[in-house]
Design an enzyme around this catalytic site. Sequence first.
Site, PDB file in Angstrom:
ATOM      1  N   CYS A 115      39.375  43.015  26.889  1.00  0.00           N
ATOM      2  CA  CYS A 115      38.774  42.416  28.107  1.00  0.00           C
ATOM      3  C   CYS A 115      37.072  42.841  27.952  1.00  0.00           C
ATOM      4  O   CYS A 115      36.137  42.076  28.030  1.00  0.00           O
ATOM      5  CB  CYS A 115      38.920  42.756  29.354  1.00  0.00           C
TER       6      CYS A 115
ATOM      7  N   CYS B 108      24.392  44.795  17.281  1.00  0.00           N
ATOM      8  CA  CYS B 108      25.622  44.240  18.163  1.00  0.00           C
ATOM      9  C   CYS B 108      25.319  44.695  19.518  1.00  0.00           C
ATOM     10  O   CYS B 108      24.418  45.437  19.773  1.00  0.00           O
ATOM     11  CB  CYS B 108      27.048  43.951  17.699  1.00  0.00           C
TER      12      CYS B 108
END
Lengths: 92, 386
Positions: free
Chosen positions: B189, B344
Amino acid sequence: MSTVTVSLSGALAAVAGVTNIEVEASSLSEVLTGLSTRYGGAFNEKLYDANGKPRRFINIYVNGRDYRFLKKLDTELANKDEVSLIPAVSGG
Amino acid sequence: MVTELSHQEILRYSRHLIMPEVGLAGQKKLKEASVLCIGVGGLGSPLAMYLAAAGVGRIGLVDFDVVDFSNLQRQILHHTADVGRPKLESAAEKLRAINPEIEIVLHEAMFSSANAMDICRDYDVIADGTDNFPTRYLTNDVCVLLGKPNVYASIFRFEGQASVFHAEKGPCYRCLYPEPPPPGMVPSCAEGGVLGILPGIMGTIQATEVIKQILGSGDPLIGRLLLFNALDMRWREVKPMKDPDCPICGENPTIHELIDYEQFCGISMGSEEAHVEELGADWNITPSDLNSELQREGKVVLVDVREPHEWDICHITGSTFIPEGDVLARMNELDTADDIVLICRTGIRSARALNQLRESGFTKLRNLVGGLHGWADDVDPSIPKY
């Protein structure tokens, strides 16, 4: 050839960008080949292991029944059959 | 010992008591029952809240995490003021407020092979609300070995799965998924995102199945995998089978005790951080070192490998945007002579991208350790963390 409804979920739906599609196929292996051709590299990497077999964390059901307990990839398909590819998910 | 209900309890549970399917006998079963909720996050929140409200007599909670701002979008046991508090402390407070008649038992520990059998032994039903594959296999194996029902749900983006694994009556988790996905193959998640309401729906399904297990009524999700898609707003059901070759509940089991689940799932350091560690110091750069290099006006090419919707949230000015999945196809846009720093959100995807480029012949590559989160902490607080 039969027209089969394929449901993708989890990581497979994420790379294919769709959850429900129709595929022309007469066996389960033809369904997977059709999906591979349609969605290509990243999809195939998720679906197949190094030996070219569906990965063990992906369940494949034909009309709600596990393909491992049918004729595996040789399972024959009829019009309107439903194939579901359900990878394990871990979120909580 | 004969379980009785006080006048106050009779009033509290009156909507149960007036249904013959539950009645006084059923409510007493709930009061006598004990349920262990593994994880009090997204799934564990509605699960534990409804079990508490329903009058389950003893509810055990296992978790070791603290409440984070990013939990609040879905983990409804925890409120804004709880950020930074242990989840168990926050959860126990809310559950006791919902129902002071029941007992809440706290197991503040990482659920592991070392403690799992001892923790689970004292409960009738186990509910798996964990968020990672090693703990899912651990929960399954404990339940099979102890002969307890494992009420399961898991979530991903807009989709949920639920089932009840009870090896004496149907398949276990390993019958469905004999092997875990290779690390990085299925996003968590935290990596893939999740619709806030989704654990609300699936955790409530879990609570329903727990209550049915206790009451012994209805048609349980044993041998049934329930699938929910919130975008399609569609439920489906498939019928997993018990695998005679299952290594723990099959005809000739090979697993007789708990194993090392991190190793089984191919994870050596608890998560994908292993990927970054494996790079070694030469391939990493800290946010402050990168900032110094940029200040010296050396030619450093910043390549951000996140997704377009993440780029929209924030990015370092002047960076080049190439999503991780496109890196190989678009590497002709990069020059092997340049010093390239890959970026990132937290430094894991960029480490993967670095490896792809390294295998393609690039050598002047570095990974921004900690990603944009690290950059926000150490260099530029105007970058929001998400």
